[in-house]
Design an enzyme around this catalytic site. Structure first.
Site, PDB file in Angstrom:
ATOM      1  N   ASP A 104     -38.701 -16.654   0.880  1.00 48.00           N
ATOM      2  CA  ASP A 104     -38.019 -15.629   1.677  1.00 48.00           C
ATOM      3  C   ASP A 104     -37.290 -14.734   0.960  1.00 48.00           C
ATOM      4  OD1 ASP A 104     -38.404 -14.625   4.601  1.00 48.00           O
ATOM      5  OD2 ASP A 104     -36.152 -14.537   4.221  1.00 48.00           O
ATOM      6  N   ARG A 105     -36.070 -14.117   1.398  1.00 52.51           N
ATOM      7  CA  ARG A 105     -35.209 -13.183   0.614  1.00 52.51           C
ATOM      8  C   ARG A 105     -34.823 -13.814  -0.681  1.00 52.51           C
ATOM      9  NH1 ARG A 105     -36.165  -8.451   2.832  1.00 52.51           N
ATOM     10  NH2 ARG A 105     -34.226  -7.697   1.814  1.00 52.51           N
ATOM     11  N   HIS A 149     -38.546  -6.405  11.902  1.00 53.50           N
ATOM     12  CA  HIS A 149     -37.335  -6.599  11.779  1.00 53.50           C
ATOM     13  C   HIS A 149     -36.767  -6.231  10.251  1.00 53.50           C
ATOM     14  CE1 HIS A 149     -39.250  -9.804   9.893  1.00 53.50           C
ATOM     15  NE2 HIS A 149     -38.281 -10.005   8.959  1.00 53.50           N
ATOM     16  N   TRP A 150     -37.556  -6.035   9.197  1.00 51.34           N
ATOM     17  CA  TRP A 150     -37.070  -5.419   8.023  1.00 51.34           C
ATOM     18  C   TRP A 150     -36.415  -3.901   8.248  1.00 51.34           C
ATOM     19  CZ3 TRP A 150     -40.356  -5.461   2.874  1.00 51.34           C
ATOM     20  CH2 TRP A 150     -40.348  -6.784   2.595  1.00 51.34           C
ATOM     21  N   TYR A 204     -30.733  -6.577   3.928  1.00 54.85           N
ATOM     22  CA  TYR A 204     -32.015  -5.884   4.307  1.00 54.85           C
ATOM     23  C   TYR A 204     -32.105  -4.351   3.655  1.00 54.85           C
ATOM     24  CZ  TYR A 204     -34.521  -9.532   6.341  1.00 54.85           C
ATOM     25  OH  TYR A 204     -35.152 -10.757   6.447  1.00 54.85           O
ATOM     26  N   HIS A 266     -43.174 -20.998   8.596  1.00 58.74           N
ATOM     27  CA  HIS A 266     -42.520 -20.076   7.634  1.00 58.74           C
ATOM     28  C   HIS A 266     -41.491 -20.937   6.758  1.00 58.74           C
ATOM     29  CE1 HIS A 266     -40.829 -16.596   5.232  1.00 58.74           C
ATOM     30  NE2 HIS A 266     -39.582 -16.958   6.181  1.00 58.74           N
TER      31      HIS A 266
END
Length: 286
Positions: A104-105, A149-150, A204, A266
């Protein structure tokens, strides 16, 4: 959690990272995603530690690591800064090179480490993510609807922190049954800390600003990832739905890309730790 591992706070220059490390053998750094902490790896790290020195930090801003003051351009939370943290962490622990795996991030921080510090990264693993620049370049209504959500977390006109802090449990979800009691407790402490929530939003904001700019500059300059790359996606997430062949995107960035999927949602380190550890172990041993 993490039997045989040591929990430390390590000074890496501008920040201190909370780090869990253990095992022996060639080093591998595991970088978590949003909104987790390093504890997301607690079912995977011990399996890899049978043959590797496994290093699991909280990214800057997350969990027990330092939350640096925000900057106008959000570069304090850019993946370039996180990549420098990874390199400084390797220095502090006495490792010249390491494999770096991110989810993910964390995948963006891992990618940036491989691009900015190619002499320090022996192998790159990216889990459930494509480069930020590529994702935003292909952004359409379907992407915006699924990954809204980004943009909510990144905008500043009506900061998301107030909404999230009103009920972090409702916003972020998660449970002890899914994550394990100790890992959930660690995560819960993090999401109930307004400073951590702010830092995660800054992550973000950096994504839409300096991170995308760094990706776009690298693409324009023809820079590529020189080490072997493993891309793993969760079959019950939306990588294929949104990107068609996400592995093809990674092949635009590197010559040696291995790609495979895992039957998981995820958060694959929590939902499918044994299959994920097996895939990573094969890649690291190759």
């Amino acid at each position: 959690m993490f039997p045989g591992f040591t929990l430390d706070e390590i000074d890496v220059g501008p920040v201190r990272l909370r780090v869990r490390h253990g095992g022996s053998g060639s080093p591998v750094v595991l970088l978590h995603g949003h909104p987790r902490t390093h504890a997301t790896w607690h079912r995977v790290a011990p399996l890899l530690a049978e043959r590797h020195t496994v290093i699991c930090p909280d990214l800057r801003g997350y969990g027990g690591s330092t939350k640096p003051a925000e900057t106008a351009d959000h570069s304090a939370y850019a993946k370039r800064a996180m990549a420098r943290d990874v390199v400084a962490l390797l220095d502090a622990l006495g490792h010249e090179r390491a494999a770096v795996v991110g989810h993910d991030r964390g995948a963006y921080a891992a990618m940036r480490t491989a691009l900015d510090h190619p002499d320090r990264v022996s192998r790159l693993g990216v889990l459930d993510g494509v480069p930020i620049g590529a994702a935003l370049a292909d952004c359409d209504a379907r992407f915006a609807a699924r990954w809204w959500h980004w943009f909510f977390l990144a905008q500043t006109d009506k900061p998301a922190e107030r909404v999230i802090n009103a009920d972090p449990d409702a916003w972020y979800g998660g449970s002890p049954a899914e994550m394990g009691e100790e890992a959930y407790a660690d995560y819960s402490r993090a999401i109930h800390d307004p400073a951590t929530v702010h830092a995660m939003c800054e992550d973000y904001r950096a994504g839409l600003g300096p991170d995308r700019a760094a990706d776009d500059a690298d693409r324009a300059a023809g820079r590529r990832i020189g080490c072997p790359v493993l891309f793993v996606w969760a079959e019950r997430d939306d990588m294929v739905e949104l990107h068609g062949d996400p592995a093809a995107i990674w092949r635009e960035w590197a010559d040696d890309v291995r790609a495979m999927s895992i039957d998981s949602g995820h958060h694959m380190a929590e939902e499918a730790p044994e299959p994920l550890a097996a895939v990573l172990a094969d890649f690291l041993a190759d």
